[in-house]
Design a protein around this motif. Structure first.
Motif, mmCIF file in Angstrom:
data_model
loop_
_atom_site.group_PDB
_atom_site.id
_atom_site.type_symbol
_atom_site.label_atom_id
_atom_site.label_comp_id
_atom_site.label_asym_id
_atom_site.label_seq_id
_atom_site.Cartn_x
_atom_site.Cartn_y
_atom_site.Cartn_z
ATOM 1 N N THR A 2 0.845 -1.188 0.000
ATOM 2 C CA THR A 2 0.000 0.000 0.000
ATOM 3 C C THR A 2 0.889 1.250 0.000
ATOM 4 O O THR A 2 2.049 1.203 0.400
ATOM 5 C CB THR A 2 -0.922 0.054 1.234
ATOM 6 O OG1 THR A 2 -0.109 0.036 2.417
ATOM 7 C CG2 THR A 2 -1.896 -1.100 1.281
ATOM 8 N N ILE A 3 0.290 2.340 -0.444
ATOM 9 C CA ILE A 3 0.923 3.654 -0.337
ATOM 10 C C ILE A 3 -0.021 4.503 0.482
ATOM 11 O O ILE A 3 -1.204 4.608 0.154
ATOM 12 C CB ILE A 3 1.183 4.272 -1.722
ATOM 13 C CG1 ILE A 3 2.198 3.410 -2.481
ATOM 14 C CG2 ILE A 3 1.676 5.718 -1.571
ATOM 15 C CD1 ILE A 3 2.492 3.874 -3.888
ATOM 16 N N LYS A 4 0.513 5.053 1.578
ATOM 17 C CA LYS A 4 -0.338 5.893 2.418
ATOM 18 C C LYS A 4 0.444 7.092 2.938
ATOM 19 O O LYS A 4 1.671 7.064 2.996
ATOM 20 C CB LYS A 4 -0.969 5.097 3.551
ATOM 21 C CG LYS A 4 -0.042 4.666 4.635
ATOM 22 C CD LYS A 4 -0.838 3.963 5.751
ATOM 23 C CE LYS A 4 0.005 3.881 7.001
ATOM 24 N NZ LYS A 4 -0.687 3.322 8.129
ATOM 25 N N VAL A 51 3.913 13.765 2.003
ATOM 26 C CA VAL A 51 4.847 12.642 2.123
ATOM 27 C C VAL A 51 4.033 11.345 2.107
ATOM 28 O O VAL A 51 3.085 11.200 2.889
ATOM 29 C CB VAL A 51 5.672 12.729 3.428
ATOM 30 C CG1 VAL A 51 6.700 11.602 3.486
ATOM 31 C CG2 VAL A 51 6.349 14.090 3.563
ATOM 32 N N TYR A 52 4.412 10.417 1.238
ATOM 33 C CA TYR A 52 3.692 9.153 1.079
ATOM 34 C C TYR A 52 4.650 7.975 1.207
ATOM 35 O O TYR A 52 5.698 7.942 0.556
ATOM 36 C CB TYR A 52 2.983 9.105 -0.274
ATOM 37 C CG TYR A 52 1.834 10.082 -0.321
ATOM 38 C CD1 TYR A 52 0.564 9.695 0.070
ATOM 39 C CD2 TYR A 52 2.040 11.399 -0.708
ATOM 40 C CE1 TYR A 52 -0.492 10.599 0.063
ATOM 41 C CE2 TYR A 52 0.998 12.310 -0.719
ATOM 42 C CZ TYR A 52 -0.269 11.901 -0.332
ATOM 43 O OH TYR A 52 -1.300 12.806 -0.330
ATOM 44 N N ASN A 53 4.267 7.020 2.042
ATOM 45 C CA ASN A 53 5.075 5.827 2.309
ATOM 46 C C ASN A 53 4.614 4.653 1.461
ATOM 47 O O ASN A 53 3.413 4.454 1.264
ATOM 48 C CB ASN A 53 4.929 5.398 3.772
ATOM 49 C CG ASN A 53 5.471 6.415 4.736
ATOM 50 O OD1 ASN A 53 6.297 7.236 4.394
ATOM 51 N ND2 ASN A 53 4.991 6.358 5.972
ATOM 52 N N GLY A 58 3.760 -4.802 5.869
ATOM 53 C CA GLY A 58 3.733 -4.069 7.129
ATOM 54 C C GLY A 58 4.957 -3.213 7.411
ATOM 55 O O GLY A 58 5.056 -2.592 8.464
ATOM 56 N N LYS A 59 5.902 -3.136 6.457
ATOM 57 C CA LYS A 59 7.146 -2.384 6.657
ATOM 58 C C LYS A 59 7.250 -1.259 5.623
ATOM 59 O O LYS A 59 7.015 -1.481 4.432
ATOM 60 C CB LYS A 59 8.336 -3.339 6.513
ATOM 61 C CG LYS A 59 9.681 -2.675 6.673
ATOM 62 C CD LYS A 59 10.814 -3.679 6.475
ATOM 63 C CE LYS A 59 12.157 -2.974 6.569
ATOM 64 N NZ LYS A 59 13.266 -3.861 6.272
ATOM 65 N N ILE A 60 7.638 -0.070 6.089
ATOM 66 C CA ILE A 60 7.882 1.043 5.165
ATOM 67 C C ILE A 60 9.209 0.760 4.461
ATOM 68 O O ILE A 60 10.255 0.656 5.105
ATOM 69 C CB ILE A 60 7.945 2.390 5.907
ATOM 70 C CG1 ILE A 60 6.623 2.682 6.626
ATOM 71 C CG2 ILE A 60 8.278 3.522 4.920
ATOM 72 C CD1 ILE A 60 6.668 3.893 7.549
ATOM 73 N N ILE A 61 9.162 0.630 3.132
ATOM 74 C CA ILE A 61 10.389 0.324 2.374
ATOM 75 C C ILE A 61 10.811 1.488 1.474
ATOM 76 O O ILE A 61 11.882 1.458 0.886
ATOM 77 C CB ILE A 61 10.247 -0.957 1.542
ATOM 78 C CG1 ILE A 61 9.203 -0.782 0.443
ATOM 79 C CG2 ILE A 61 9.940 -2.157 2.429
ATOM 80 C CD1 ILE A 61 9.434 -1.653 -0.760
ATOM 81 N N GLY A 62 9.952 2.502 1.356
ATOM 82 C CA GLY A 62 10.279 3.630 0.504
ATOM 83 C C GLY A 62 9.259 4.737 0.706
ATOM 84 O O GLY A 62 8.244 4.554 1.389
ATOM 85 N N PHE A 98 2.895 8.995 -7.571
ATOM 86 C CA PHE A 98 3.115 10.442 -7.574
ATOM 87 C C PHE A 98 2.522 11.077 -8.834
ATOM 88 O O PHE A 98 1.800 12.077 -8.764
ATOM 89 C CB PHE A 98 4.612 10.749 -7.460
ATOM 90 C CG PHE A 98 4.949 12.176 -7.744
ATOM 91 C CD1 PHE A 98 4.614 13.173 -6.832
ATOM 92 C CD2 PHE A 98 5.577 12.535 -8.926
ATOM 93 C CE1 PHE A 98 4.912 14.508 -7.102
ATOM 94 C CE2 PHE A 98 5.880 13.857 -9.201
ATOM 95 C CZ PHE A 98 5.540 14.849 -8.283
ATOM 96 N N LEU A 99 2.813 10.510 -9.998
ATOM 97 C CA LEU A 99 2.323 11.083 -11.253
ATOM 98 C C LEU A 99 0.800 11.039 -11.325
ATOM 99 O O LEU A 99 0.181 11.972 -11.861
ATOM 100 C CB LEU A 99 2.963 10.375 -12.449
ATOM 101 C CG LEU A 99 4.468 10.610 -12.600
ATOM 102 C CD1 LEU A 99 5.023 9.766 -13.746
ATOM 103 C CD2 LEU A 99 4.804 12.076 -12.783
#
Length: 158
Positions: A2-4, A51-53, A58-62, A98-99
């Motif tokens: 996911t991106i949140k 800012v989007y993770n 379950g881990k933020i990787i970027g 992002f785009l």
């Protein structure tokens, strides 16, 4: 996956991702320390910028971050992925997210200062180099890149 939207308490993990990702390109620990103020993501930064993770298992990787530089110009300020995930399509996932957000904005163009080693990544998305910015390292320049977005929200090649 996911991106949140990031929350202020994500600042430490986002700083860690930024520094590790930057070091991936062969910069020394000493150079990363010299750049520390520029590679640190603060709680205040997350509160004032978009800012989007990217979260995998379950881990933020970027993450990526941006802000309005002017009424019609968005600055893509950061786009980083942990080194173990570089080259596996996660940067592309972040950039496409992002785009998509830019297509739904009033922005006419996106600008960024690229890591020299990442210039080709941005070119694949239609960014063009419009200048260079000298850095603190002798003979090292950051490509200044731009992507135009037309009025109906489509991404254009400049």
């Amino acid at each position: 996956m996911t991106i949140k939207k990031a929350i202020p308490n994500d600042h430490k993990i986002l700083t860690e991702i930024t520094k590790k990702s930057k070091a991936h390109w062969g910069y020394s620990d000493e150079q990363i320390e010299i750049w520390s103020q520029f590679l640190t993501v603060s709680k205040e930064y997350i509160e004032t910028k978009s800012v989007y993770n990217l979260i995998v298992e379950g881990k933020i990787i970027g993450y990526y971050s941006f802000f309005h530089e002017s009424e019609n110009t968005i600055k893509l300020d950061n786009l980083f992925v942990l080194p173990d995930f570089i080259g596996k399509g996660f940067g592309k996932i972040l950039m496409n997210d992002f785009l998509d957000r830019m297509k739904n904005s009033n922005a006419q163009k996106v600008i960024l200062n690229s890591e020299p080693n990442a210039e080709d990544f941005y070119i694949k998305f239609g960014f063009v180099k419009v200048g260079e910015m000298e850095t603190s390292i002798k003979d090292r320049y950051l490509p200044i890149m731009e992507l135009k977005i037309n009025r109906i929200g489509e991404i254009e090649n400049a």
